[in-house]
Design an enzyme around this catalytic site. Structure first.
Site, PDB file in Angstrom:
ATOM      1  N   HIS A  82      -9.859   9.055  56.332  1.00  0.00           N
ATOM      2  CA  HIS A  82      -9.859   9.827  57.570  1.00  0.00           C
ATOM      3  C   HIS A  82     -11.207  10.470  57.879  1.00  0.00           C
ATOM      4  O   HIS A  82     -11.303  11.287  58.794  1.00  0.00           O
ATOM      5  CB  HIS A  82      -8.770  10.904  57.531  1.00  0.00           C
ATOM      6  N   ASP A  98      -3.464  20.960  58.949  1.00  0.00           N
ATOM      7  CA  ASP A  98      -2.329  20.617  59.819  1.00  0.00           C
ATOM      8  C   ASP A  98      -1.768  19.238  59.493  1.00  0.00           C
ATOM      9  O   ASP A  98      -0.616  18.945  59.801  1.00  0.00           O
ATOM     10  CB  ASP A  98      -2.758  20.648  61.289  1.00  0.00           C
ATOM     11  N   GLU A 157      -1.798  29.758  65.308  1.00  0.00           N
ATOM     12  CA  GLU A 157      -2.690  28.805  65.947  1.00  0.00           C
ATOM     13  C   GLU A 157      -2.516  28.919  67.459  1.00  0.00           C
ATOM     14  O   GLU A 157      -1.717  29.718  67.951  1.00  0.00           O
ATOM     15  CB  GLU A 157      -2.424  27.369  65.482  1.00  0.00           C
TER      16      GLU A 157
END
Length: 532
Positions: free
Chosen positions: A88, A158, A274
């Site tokens: 990623h 997250d 958030e």
């Protein structure tokens, strides 16, 4: 047996090229030149950059990693080494050209070794409340292992399908960071292979400089092979809430109020804070799609909305008091009164909530330019970026939420704005090859450049999270007062600049031509039938 013999042959070839190199030819992993392995390692998550290595190491142990790096460090010509987790990283950060990529994550195809030797699984120390994990372990697997003991790490990202070593090399942030700090602030100990091929244990008590350099160090000083992560008792359920705002100053004021409660007892604060920006009118009624199908759609036209996302953890035995605690906290906020949407779910489902969306977007590519913005300039950022540069349409969520600077370890390599409170602003967007102009890759990249240029011209001293620069002066500006120390740590722990060259911070001390010649010799040895 064949894979072990292959790696043994390569190591023997290295010993021949470098007389006296003390490498034990007994190995646990697999060194592969299989085209599919090499192709996978040549790509990153955004598919923006392609750098083809000459080989991929699937290590079976930390010693495998150390042997390879030590061979690179000790060779006459040298070659580069880059660690790759679950794939990623973006902009080529986990790639290397004409060197070796170490595939740390066991979940990738090819890391299941024929010999049966694999990196160790997470080991939970329930009494001490920590877990020892392999550097390539995914956070989702750390969660599953620790939950078996009723425990869980304190700080998250997250998205849980990231490697431990990968996030600790950056910071590891999410909505819990205001309370516990980033993931790098919740590490007891590390095992690290330095750029010299040394396998060292480091912590606050030993090899202190290496410990702080590696945390947030972008892979420049060593490869994390083991991390000891702090745990806490895991809640069973989560009350997840979203509310809307139309006024940015009220929105940020409420966010800053909530994170200021971090020192309060658990029942007097939320556990997760958030927020995100809603620019596209079509997203107004999709912002709560994770909750339920709304019966009363929100009608808003011609303006930007801001969503506050908060969560409170609880146990089944405290379910009777959760309503009262949440209501008491919400009374002090100033959101649009008709915009409260709530759901309850298992703790593990809350932490893994992003995975379903990721599966839908995987084939499209995810483009992101996250920043840390000083609190004092966040309103200006809103006016110049959200309302002007981005306009009224976006192809993905825009996160914005504050963090407490005193929860961050200032001795680590990570850099943040020099203010007590700063904001993460992250543009998480998907590019489409056949979509509208505003969703094309070229358009989004240009928009990213405009945002950075706007911040520079306005004097907004942002710091990029997951930074990407191509000139050393830009890296010097990024690290600021830490730059000299950063260079000193590089000289100490990776003097030949072997590691993480894809970050483009330092240039290897050997030329690319000699690098190619050296690795070509090794590559030819992969194919030989000669036994040393």
């Amino acid at each position: 047996m064949g894979n072990k013999l292959l790696l043994t042959l390569v190591i023997c070839r290295l010993i021949i090229v470098i007389p006296g190199l003390p490498i034990d030819p007994s190995v646990d992993g697999k060194l592969s030149i299989d085209p599919s392995d090499v192709e996978q390692a040549s790509l990153d998550f955004g598919l923006l950059t392609r750098r083809q290595p000459l080989a991929v190491l699937h290590p079976g142990s930390a010693q495998d990693v150390a042997r390879l790096v030590k061979a690179a460090y000790g060779s006459n010509q040298g070659f580069t080494v880059s660690a790759r987790g679950h794939g990623h990283s973006t902009n080529g950060q986990a790639q290397t050209r004409n060197g070796v990529v170490i595939q740390m994550s066991r979940s990738n195809e090819g890391s299941e070794l024929e010999s049966g030797s694999k990196p160790p699984r997470p080991r939970v120390w329930a009494r001490e409340r920590y877990v020892d994990v392999w550097g390539g372990e995914l956070w989702i697997d750390v969660l599953k292992s620790s939950l078996e003991y009723g425990l869980a790490p304190k700080s998250w990202t997250d998205y849980l399908y990231l490697s431990v070593g990968g996030t600790l090399s950056n910071a590891g942030i999410s909505g819990q960071a205001f309370n516990h700090g980033p993931q790098i602030s919740n590490v007891h100990e590390l095992d690290v292979v330095t750029g010299k091929g040394e396998l060292l244990t480091c912590s606050e008590d030993q090899n202190l400089e290496l410990f702080h350099a590696v945390l947030g160090g972008l892979g420049q000083f060593g490869i994390i092979t083991r991390a000891r992560i702090s745990l806490e008792p895991a809640p069973q359920r989560v009350r997840w809430i979203r509310v809307l705002y139309s006024d940015f100053s009220v929105f940020t004021g409420d966010q800053e109020h909530l994170i200021s409660l971090h020192a309060q007892p658990g029942h007097q604060k939320f556990d997760y804070v958030e927020g995100f920006v809603i620019l596209d009118e079509g997203l107004v009624n999709n912002w709560r799609s994770s909750f339920f199908s709304p019966q009363n759609p929100v009608i808003v036209t011609g303006r930007v909305l801001y969503c506050l996302e908060i969560a409170k953890n609880y146990h089944e035995y405290s379910a009777q008091t959760i309503d009262q605690e949440v209501e008491s906290l919400l009374k002090k906020l100033n959101f649009i009164s008709t915009s409260v949407f709530t759901t309850d779910l298992l703790y593990v489902d809350f932490l893994d909530r992003v995975h379903k969306s990721e599966l839908k977007l995987r084939s499209k590519g995810l483009w992101e330019v996250p920043h840390f913005v000083p609190k004092s300039r966040i309103a200006e950022f809103d006016e110049g970026v959200f309302k002007v540069i981005l306009g009224n349409k976006t192809s993905g969520p825009i996160l914005i939420y504050p963090m407490n600077g005193d929860k961050w370890e200032w001795r680590s390599s990570m850099v943040t704005p020099d203010e007590g409170v700063f904001y993460l602003v992250a543009l998480l967007r998907s590019a489409s090859e056949n979509g509208e102009e505003g969703q094309s890759l070229e358009y989004l990249i240009d928009q990213n450049r405009r945002i950075l240029r706007y911040c520079d011209e306005a004097g907004i001293k942002v710091k990029q999270y997951l930074p990407h620069y191509t000139r050393q002066q830009e890296w010097m500006d990024h690290f600021g007062s830490k730059w000299d120390w950063f260079c000193e740590m590089k000289r100490e722990f990776d003097p030949r600049h072997i590691l993480a060259t894809g970050q483009q911070i330092f240039t290897p001390t050997f030329s690319s031509s000699s690098d190619m010649a050296s690795m070509s010799e090794y590559q030819r040895s992969f194919k030989t039938e000669q036994i040393c």
